[in-house]
Design a protein around this motif. Structure first.
Motif, PDB file in Angstrom:
ATOM      1  N   GLU A   1       0.306   6.833   2.126  1.00  0.00           N
ATOM      2  CA  GLU A   1      -0.894   7.607   2.482  1.00  0.00           C
ATOM      3  C   GLU A   1      -2.134   6.729   2.651  1.00  0.00           C
ATOM      4  O   GLU A   1      -3.103   7.124   3.290  1.00  0.00           O
ATOM      5  CB  GLU A   1      -1.156   8.736   1.464  1.00  0.00           C
ATOM      6  N   GLU A   2      -2.132   5.503   2.121  1.00  0.00           N
ATOM      7  CA  GLU A   2      -3.297   4.614   2.244  1.00  0.00           C
ATOM      8  C   GLU A   2      -3.167   3.636   3.409  1.00  0.00           C
ATOM      9  O   GLU A   2      -4.104   2.902   3.716  1.00  0.00           O
ATOM     10  CB  GLU A   2      -3.485   3.821   0.950  1.00  0.00           C
ATOM     11  N   ARG A   3      -2.022   3.609   4.064  1.00  0.00           N
ATOM     12  CA  ARG A   3      -1.817   2.662   5.164  1.00  0.00           C
ATOM     13  C   ARG A   3      -2.585   3.101   6.396  1.00  0.00           C
ATOM     14  O   ARG A   3      -2.738   4.286   6.657  1.00  0.00           O
ATOM     15  CB  ARG A   3      -0.329   2.571   5.503  1.00  0.00           C
TER      16      ARG A   3
ATOM     17  N   LEU B   1       0.836  -1.193   0.000  1.00  0.00           N
ATOM     18  CA  LEU B   1       0.000   0.000   0.000  1.00  0.00           C
ATOM     19  C   LEU B   1       0.873   1.246   0.000  1.00  0.00           C
ATOM     20  O   LEU B   1       1.882   1.298   0.711  1.00  0.00           O
ATOM     21  CB  LEU B   1      -0.874   0.041   1.257  1.00  0.00           C
TER      22      LEU B   1
END
Length: 198
Positions: A30-32, A27
């Protein structure tokens, strides 16, 4: 708590774990998921003592505890000191069996008997116990999906029903249960797992 979250974020994002993964499994930063400092990472789950299950009053109390834990959490721990001792001894015996099998596999591959054990390194052992009660309509059940075990060796204490199936030469075959035996599933030699070790 914030220190744990920072440590976890460091572990996830340090790149060491991702060098073996393809990009589709990583990922973007920023999406973690992020942990807030007030978020609880650990919580005690209900522990139910089954030592009084044989007396009527104790059994009723245990039933209430199980019902509440199931509603509140969906899971719980059970405390049975005699079973814990038996399970621990069983786990030690299975570990000894696995170490013996690793030595025999190593020798069968023309290697030193300690080779695979050394290559696996400090390995974990997971003991799972599944209970599947008899089904009133077995012809209407699907069972488990076909799957591969991800570990190097799986040792299975097979029931006497003979429902276990394995894929051999593109066909599912039923494994006939043998008294006083275990089913041993070894990672296939042509998978990446063994190519990493040889």
């Amino acid at each position: 708590m914030a220190e744990v979250a920072k440590g976890l974020e460091k572990l996830i994002s340090n790149g060491a774990n991702s060098k073996y993964l393809t990009e589709k499994y990583i990922l973007p930063l920023e999406e973690r998921p992020k942990f807030s400092s007030d978020e609880s990472l650990s919580e005690s789950i209900p522990v139910i003592d089954l030592s009084r299950v044989s007396d009527c009053l104790g059994q009723q109390n245990i039933i209430l505890q199980i019902s509440k834990a199931s509603e509140d959490y969906g899971f719980f721990s059970v405390e049975i000191s005699s079973c814990r001792k038996v399970a621990s001894k069983y786990a030690l015996e299975i570990r000894a069996l696995i170490l013996k099998l690793l030595a025999l596999l190593s020798e069968g591959l023309g290697l030193d008997s300690g080779y695979l054990n050394e290559k696996f390194g400090k390995h974990n052992q997971i003991q799972l116990i599944n209970y599947y009660p008899p089904c009133p309509n077995p012809n209407q059940t699907l069972g488990l999906q076909g799957h591969s075990d991800l570990n190097g060796i799986t040792v299975l204490l097979h029931d006497e029903e003979g429902e276990l199936q394995v894929l051999k030469d593109g066909k599912w075959i039923i494994v006939k249960p043998e008294k006083n035996s275990f089913v041993v599933n070894i990672a296939r030699y042509d998978t990446e797992l063994f190519s990493l070790f040889l």
